[in-house]
Scaffold this active site. Structure first.
Site, PDB file in Angstrom:
ATOM      1  N   CYS A 189       3.218  -1.050  -2.497  1.00 47.35           N
ATOM      2  CA  CYS A 189       3.615   0.202  -3.147  1.00 47.35           C
ATOM      3  C   CYS A 189       5.081   0.121  -3.591  1.00 47.35           C
ATOM      4  CB  CYS A 189       3.356   1.383  -2.221  1.00 47.35           C
ATOM      5  SG  CYS A 189       3.343   2.984  -3.062  1.00 47.35           S
TER       6      CYS A 189
ATOM      7  N   HIS B 280      -2.363   0.458  -1.361  1.00 44.00           N
ATOM      8  CA  HIS B 280      -2.110   0.217   0.065  1.00 44.00           C
ATOM      9  C   HIS B 280      -3.300  -0.526   0.673  1.00 44.00           C
ATOM     10  CE1 HIS B 280       1.548   2.714   0.700  1.00 44.00           C
ATOM     11  NE2 HIS B 280       1.112   3.316  -0.388  1.00 44.00           N
TER      12      HIS B 280
ATOM     13  N   GLU C 121      -3.587  -2.059   3.362  1.00 43.36           N
ATOM     14  CA  GLU C 121      -3.700  -1.903   4.815  1.00 43.36           C
ATOM     15  C   GLU C 121      -4.664  -0.792   5.221  1.00 43.36           C
ATOM     16  OE1 GLU C 121      -0.149   0.780   3.707  1.00 43.36           O
ATOM     17  OE2 GLU C 121      -1.103  -1.076   3.010  1.00 43.36           O
TER      18      GLU C 121
END
Length: 573
Positions: free
Chosen positions: A412, A541, A543
């Site tokens: 990001c 993102h 993750e």
């Protein structure tokens, strides 16, 4: 359809580990062939977690539907391998907004609207509605709903939820409702004596509010509860000894399900909820559950066998490193990649401000240690975040990674930082910046997305699951290969700013390739530096979609490159 509910509450202190206990309970039930969903209750007045500081409440977890929710929903998704919605996170703000909107429409027919019964009924209705939402590809309703009650029993803000759950246990029936209470058994004094009074007081408060625990999960530092402690808690808390579980500190939270299973949690809940007689479990789901548990055991066993020679060191450069929960999903993604590759993870936490020249004057030791950790790391990860603080330190970290050929992953803001650094030092744009960081910059490399609100912060970003299209001619891209070589990837987003599309040709002419863009081809999603062992930035993102048994490709790439195994891995694909 019969529905079972397991409520997880906590006492003594906040942050006691209710989320891990709830996730582990759900995992254990799922490995038995049950379909499981989860709900997190947060008793704050915010509508959602989107406007909360990570330093105040940990990371903001984003779901497929764009919901900005509590980080515990990330635990649920990772442990249970399910997809939740924003409705799975209940807040006081959501409940009161719902009730007030109904009152304005006249739904209460002139009655005086009160906490009891209107707020408590709204909570119960919400739980029952969400518990029926399918969370996997089968499209079938879950059998069990795990409900985590945030905060600590006795908190004034959680009182309506406790009362709602007191009523709910009678609404659904005794054999369909079980309560696990997580408490603390501290070790006091030089002799290391365990004390039960905090747990006794917590259970007394809970019972006084009309809820009786079926299991008491006792957090403790030692290998377990001392002799006599389990019997003492049993006697004073009105439960059988086998209903008192010792949840010791483990080397990894992935060992907690095994710890609970060894102490008979599954057998107890199976009988307590009368699952054998009330829920039909298909052989296919039972076998799927067995395989899930087998793979989970293999994962934890391989982690326990790792040696110091298998270590990989990653420098995590961020803005909120004083509270590591601010990057909970990032840490999990790194852990999952390391587990898959049989590596032991070491994270060097670096505050972005400590890398900046000003820090050398203010705190030279911190400045020196930060740069020492950065230079010694095998890989560098620059995370997302908002605001100016620490960004010049992140730019310096990206510059070091690019020039010294250190594997780099930017997430990001980390992508935007990498482009700003490249613009300044490679493209002769010394004033390059983001308008978020400098509204008056003469070279806006990162700009505000035109469709985003500038007046309201909550829920107004580009949020949720969105496609990224790999561009023509990027078949040789490292990150594309890590994703399996397909043309499209779906990942979750949370951002207000984007790379200025008017400058892309200048960057690509110098070797910074934007290999992934959104479906319009105008918004930059993935950047990659070709002449580098691994230099990748992603606007999304990754993750947020990592799983213990299915690690995220960008994180796999970072760990592989950091251990000099990337090319070997790519050749084997």
């Amino acid at each position: 359809m019969v529905k079972k509910y397991v409520l997880v509450s906590g006492g003594v202190i906040s942050g006691i580990g209710k989320g891990i206990i709830a996730s582990s309970t759900g995992l254990l039930l799922k490995t038995m062939g049950l379909k499981v969903t989860s709900i997190k209750i947060d008793p704050y007045l915010n509508i959602d977690a989107g406007t909360l500081s990570p330093l105040d409440h940990g990371e903001v977890f984003v779901l497929n539907d764009g919901g900005e929710v509590d980080l515990d929903l990330g635990n649920y998704e990772r442990y249970l391998d399910v997809t939740l919605t924003r409705a799975n996170n209940i807040t006081t703000g959501k409940i009161y907004r719902d009730v007030i909107e109904r009152e304005r429409k006249g739904d209460y027919l002139g009655k005086t609207v009160q906490v009891v019964p209107h707020i408590t009924d709204a909570i119960q209705d919400w739980v029952e509605r969400v518990a029926a939402i399918p969370v996997d590809d089968t499209g079938e309703e879950p059998d069990v709903c795990i409900i985590e009650l945030g905060g600590t029993v006795g908190d004034i803000e959680s009182a309506p939820f406790v009362e709602a759950m007191r009523q709910f246990q009678f609404r659904v029936g005794h054999e369909n409702f079980a309560l696990i209470h997580v408490s603390l058994v501290p070790t006091i004094g030089s002799v290391g004596e365990q004390k039960t009074k905090p747990t006794q007081a917590s259970i007394r408060d809970l019972r006084g509010l009309g809820l009786t625990p079926d299991l008491i999960a006792c957090r403790c530092e030692k290998t377990g509860l001392d002799e006599g402690i389990q019997a003492k808690i049993s006697m004073f808390c009105h439960v059988q000894p086998h209903q008192v579980l010792a949840v010791r500190d483990c080397s990894s939270v992935y060992h907690v399900p095994e710890l609970l299973r060894e102490q008979g949690m599954v057998d107890f809940l199976w009988k307590r909820l009368n699952i054998e007689q009330t829920i039909s479990i298909t052989p296919a789901l039972k076998e799927k559950g067995n395989q899930m548990w087998k793979r989970w055991n293999e994962l934890t066993a391989s982690q326990a066998r790792l040696h110091d020679s298998d270590t990989v060191t990653i420098a995590l450069v961020g803005k909120y490193t004083n509270l590591q929960d601010s990057y909970a999903s990032v840490v999990k993604a790194l852990e999952h990649a390391c587990l898959a590759l049989h590596k032991k993870l070491v994270i060097k936490w670096i505050e972005g401000t400590d890398l900046e020249p000003e820090a050398c004057e203010a705190s030279p030791v911190k400045h020196h240690n930060a740069w020492q950790d950065l230079c010694a790391a095998q890989g560098i990860l620059v995370t997302g975040g908002f605001g100016r603080r620490g960004t010049e330190g992140k730019v310096a970290a990206a510059k070091w990674a690019r020039e010294q050929k250190v594997p780099y992953l930017g997430i990001c803001l980390g992508l935007q930082i990498a482009v700003i650094e490249f613009a300044r030092n490679v493209c002769d744009m010394p004033e390059a910046n983001s308008i978020e960081l400098d509204e008056n910059t003469t070279t806006p490399v990162v700009v505000y997305m035109p469709e985003i609100s500038k007046t309201h912060l909550g829920g107004t970003m580009r949020l949720g699951l969105r496609p990224t299209e790999f561009q023509n001619g990027t078949e040789g891209s490292v990150i594309r290969k890590l994703y399996g070589g397909g043309s499209t990837v779906l990942e979750r987003h949370r951002h207000r700013y984007e790379i200025n599309p008017e400058l892309i040709s200048k960057f690509e002419a110098k070797g910074l390739q934007f290999v992934g863009k959104d479906e319009t081809g105008q918004r930059m999603e993935i950047v990659e530096l070709a002449d580098h062992p691994f230099f990748v930035g992603v606007q999304y993102h990754p993750e947020l979609l990592t799983r213990p048994l299915k690690p995220s490709p960008p994180f796999m790439g970072l760990i592989l490159a950091a251990t000099n195994e990337l090319q070997k891995h790519l050749a084997a694909l």
